[in-house]
Write a protein that holds these residues in place. Structure first.
Motif, PDB file in Angstrom:
ATOM      1  N   MET A 143       4.734   2.934  58.393  1.00 52.65           N
ATOM      2  CA  MET A 143       3.437   2.359  58.092  1.00 52.65           C
ATOM      3  C   MET A 143       2.889   3.003  56.816  1.00 52.65           C
ATOM      4  N   ASN A 144       2.450   2.175  55.870  1.00 54.86           N
ATOM      5  CA  ASN A 144       1.909   2.654  54.604  1.00 54.86           C
ATOM      6  C   ASN A 144       0.386   2.608  54.632  1.00 54.86           C
ATOM      7  N   GLN A 145      -0.223   3.697  54.163  1.00 48.38           N
ATOM      8  CA  GLN A 145      -1.678   3.791  54.166  1.00 48.38           C
ATOM      9  C   GLN A 145      -2.199   4.218  52.804  1.00 48.38           C
ATOM     10  N   ILE A 146      -3.326   3.624  52.403  1.00 45.92           N
ATOM     11  CA  ILE A 146      -4.072   4.087  51.238  1.00 45.92           C
ATOM     12  C   ILE A 146      -5.359   4.688  51.781  1.00 45.92           C
ATOM     13  N   LEU A 147      -5.677   5.902  51.334  1.00 48.31           N
ATOM     14  CA  LEU A 147      -6.896   6.590  51.734  1.00 48.31           C
ATOM     15  C   LEU A 147      -7.678   6.914  50.466  1.00 48.31           C
ATOM     16  N   PHE A 148      -8.977   6.649  50.451  1.00 49.64           N
ATOM     17  CA  PHE A 148      -9.749   6.995  49.266  1.00 49.64           C
ATOM     18  C   PHE A 148     -11.218   7.226  49.581  1.00 49.64           C
ATOM     19  N   ASP A 149     -11.837   7.998  48.682  1.00 50.57           N
ATOM     20  CA  ASP A 149     -13.247   8.348  48.825  1.00 50.57           C
ATOM     21  C   ASP A 149     -13.845   8.488  47.432  1.00 50.57           C
ATOM     22  N   SER A 150     -15.051   7.918  47.241  1.00 47.10           N
ATOM     23  CA  SER A 150     -15.746   8.055  45.954  1.00 47.10           C
ATOM     24  C   SER A 150     -17.207   8.439  46.179  1.00 47.10           C
ATOM     25  N   SER A 151     -17.450   9.241  47.218  1.00 47.12           N
ATOM     26  CA  SER A 151     -18.815   9.612  47.595  1.00 47.12           C
ATOM     27  C   SER A 151     -19.405  10.726  46.733  1.00 47.12           C
ATOM     28  N   THR A 152     -18.577  11.351  45.897  1.00 47.82           N
ATOM     29  CA  THR A 152     -19.044  12.448  45.040  1.00 47.82           C
ATOM     30  C   THR A 152     -18.620  12.157  43.599  1.00 47.82           C
ATOM     31  N   GLY A 153     -18.660  13.182  42.754  1.00 48.44           N
ATOM     32  CA  GLY A 153     -18.248  13.024  41.363  1.00 48.44           C
ATOM     33  C   GLY A 153     -16.756  12.908  41.176  1.00 48.44           C
ATOM     34  N   VAL A 154     -15.984  13.002  42.257  1.00 48.30           N
ATOM     35  CA  VAL A 154     -14.536  12.872  42.147  1.00 48.30           C
ATOM     36  C   VAL A 154     -14.060  11.686  42.979  1.00 48.30           C
ATOM     37  N   LEU A 155     -13.183  10.905  42.385  1.00 44.66           N
ATOM     38  CA  LEU A 155     -12.512   9.820  43.098  1.00 44.66           C
ATOM     39  C   LEU A 155     -11.214  10.411  43.622  1.00 44.66           C
ATOM     40  N   VAL A 156     -11.097  10.483  44.924  1.00 43.13           N
ATOM     41  CA  VAL A 156      -9.912  11.050  45.569  1.00 43.13           C
ATOM     42  C   VAL A 156      -9.173   9.916  46.258  1.00 43.13           C
ATOM     43  N   MET A 157      -7.894   9.776  45.938  1.00 39.85           N
ATOM     44  CA  MET A 157      -7.096   8.697  46.495  1.00 39.85           C
ATOM     45  C   MET A 157      -5.727   9.236  46.889  1.00 39.85           C
ATOM     46  N   ALA A 158      -5.227   8.774  48.028  1.00 44.04           N
ATOM     47  CA  ALA A 158      -3.905   9.221  48.481  1.00 44.04           C
ATOM     48  C   ALA A 158      -3.137   8.036  49.037  1.00 44.04           C
ATOM     49  N   LEU A 159      -1.834   8.118  48.908  1.00 44.97           N
ATOM     50  CA  LEU A 159      -0.924   7.152  49.500  1.00 44.97           C
ATOM     51  C   LEU A 159      -0.130   7.907  50.558  1.00 44.97           C
ATOM     52  N   ALA A 160      -0.087   7.366  51.759  1.00 49.01           N
ATOM     53  CA  ALA A 160       0.605   8.052  52.849  1.00 49.01           C
ATOM     54  C   ALA A 160       1.612   7.128  53.514  1.00 49.01           C
ATOM     55  N   LYS A 161       2.655   7.733  54.037  1.00 46.13           N
ATOM     56  CA  LYS A 161       3.675   7.018  54.817  1.00 46.13           C
ATOM     57  C   LYS A 161       3.638   7.646  56.211  1.00 46.13           C
ATOM     58  N   ASP A 162       3.228   6.862  57.203  1.00 46.03           N
ATOM     59  CA  ASP A 162       3.095   7.357  58.581  1.00 46.03           C
ATOM     60  C   ASP A 162       2.236   8.618  58.635  1.00 46.03           C
TER      61      ASP A 162
ATOM     62  N   GLN B 209       2.326  -4.410  50.833  1.00 48.85           N
ATOM     63  CA  GLN B 209       3.110  -3.527  51.692  1.00 48.85           C
ATOM     64  C   GLN B 209       2.250  -2.442  52.342  1.00 48.85           C
ATOM     65  N   ILE B 210       0.942  -2.519  52.138  1.00 52.15           N
ATOM     66  CA  ILE B 210       0.026  -1.547  52.743  1.00 52.15           C
ATOM     67  C   ILE B 210      -0.424  -2.072  54.108  1.00 52.15           C
ATOM     68  N   ASP B 211      -0.319  -1.219  55.110  1.00 50.03           N
ATOM     69  CA  ASP B 211      -0.677  -1.589  56.484  1.00 50.03           C
ATOM     70  C   ASP B 211      -2.105  -1.207  56.857  1.00 50.03           C
ATOM     71  N   GLU B 212      -2.608  -0.132  56.249  1.00 50.92           N
ATOM     72  CA  GLU B 212      -3.955   0.341  56.574  1.00 50.92           C
ATOM     73  C   GLU B 212      -4.636   0.896  55.328  1.00 50.92           C
ATOM     74  N   ILE B 213      -5.944   0.654  55.268  1.00 48.98           N
ATOM     75  CA  ILE B 213      -6.788   1.264  54.246  1.00 48.98           C
ATOM     76  C   ILE B 213      -7.770   2.152  54.993  1.00 48.98           C
ATOM     77  N   VAL B 214      -7.897   3.402  54.544  1.00 47.81           N
ATOM     78  CA  VAL B 214      -8.846   4.335  55.147  1.00 47.81           C
ATOM     79  C   VAL B 214      -9.837   4.735  54.073  1.00 47.81           C
ATOM     80  N   VAL B 215     -11.117   4.478  54.326  1.00 46.46           N
ATOM     81  CA  VAL B 215     -12.137   4.749  53.328  1.00 46.46           C
ATOM     82  C   VAL B 215     -13.140   5.769  53.850  1.00 46.46           C
ATOM     83  N   GLY B 216     -13.506   6.705  52.969  1.00 45.03           N
ATOM     84  CA  GLY B 216     -14.630   7.591  53.254  1.00 45.03           C
ATOM     85  C   GLY B 216     -15.896   6.778  53.041  1.00 45.03           C
ATOM     86  N   TYR B 217     -16.706   6.625  54.093  1.00 45.54           N
ATOM     87  CA  TYR B 217     -17.840   5.705  53.990  1.00 45.54           C
ATOM     88  C   TYR B 217     -19.188   6.419  53.976  1.00 45.54           C
ATOM     89  N   GLY B 218     -19.178   7.687  53.619  1.00 46.06           N
ATOM     90  CA  GLY B 218     -20.422   8.410  53.472  1.00 46.06           C
ATOM     91  C   GLY B 218     -20.537   9.527  54.475  1.00 46.06           C
TER      92      GLY B 218
END
Length: 195
Positions: A1-20, A56-65
């Motif tokens: 399972m492929n996942q994209i995780l990201f957060d832009s709640s601060t001055g840094v945009l943090v993004m990761a790609l994960a496999k399982d 090919q991405i199965d899940e998106i995980v977002v930091g929502y505040g």
């Protein structure tokens, strides 16, 4: 399972790609209230480096505040758009947890500056919430952290640590993408000025 995780709640945009749940790539960008211009492009670059497409991405995980009002709107809007148009499962997690998940501590008290001596903060012990997310004074959080033997941790564009597995474990499935909104924790300055 492929996942994209990201957060832009601060001055840094943090993004990761994960496999399982295991991070296989990441992207970090320190911004000046301009995450909107870069979030989709950074995501695309990260996918291309691993020879993947958004299909090919199965899940998106977002930091929502909580965090920056504009930053939260950007992250949630992009996550909702991709989840809806590409039929990808959407998950959400506290930005406080997201950006401190990689810190090695039994209990952690992550804080994001909310100005005027205030912070958005919580205290976590693993997946357990000791102090609920809220808008608190810095002094109050430090005192509660001390009483609860939690490590205070100020999150900013240079201080954050993520653990994709922990983020996924703490996230929840968004069942109604259309009505999903950021966790602002307070009204905007413009709304406060109307009162």
């Amino acid at each position: 399972m492929n996942q994209i995780l990201f957060d832009s709640s601060t001055g840094v945009l943090v993004m990761a790609l994960a496999k399982d749940g295991r991070m296989i790539d990441y992207s970090i960008r320190i911004g000046k209230k301009d995450h909107a211009k870069y979030v989709v492009d950074r995501m695309d670059q990260m996918l291309k480096r691993k020879h993947l497409t958004i299909d090919q991405i199965d899940e998106i995980v977002v930091g929502y505040g909580p965090g920056s009002y504009t930053g939260l709107r950007i992250a949630v809007m992009v996550a909702k758009m991709l989840a809806y148009t590409k039929h990808i499962k959407l998950r959400a997690v506290s930005s406080l947890y997201f950006l401190s998940s990689g810190i090695e501590a039994d209990r952690i008290a992550p804080m994001i500056d909310a100005r005027n001596g205030n912070v958005f903060a919580a205290i976590f012990e693993g997946n357990k919430i000791v102090l609920p997310e809220g808008l608190y004074t810095v002094d109050y959080v430090r005192e509660v952290a001390k009483v609860n033997l939690a490590k205070p941790y100020f999150i900013d564009e240079r201080h954050y640590e993520i653990d994709t597995k922990k983020i996924l474990d703490m996230s929840f499935v968004v069942t109604d993408v259309h009505h999903f909104v950021p966790n602002y924790l307070r009204i905007t300055e413009a709304e406060r000025n109307l009162e």
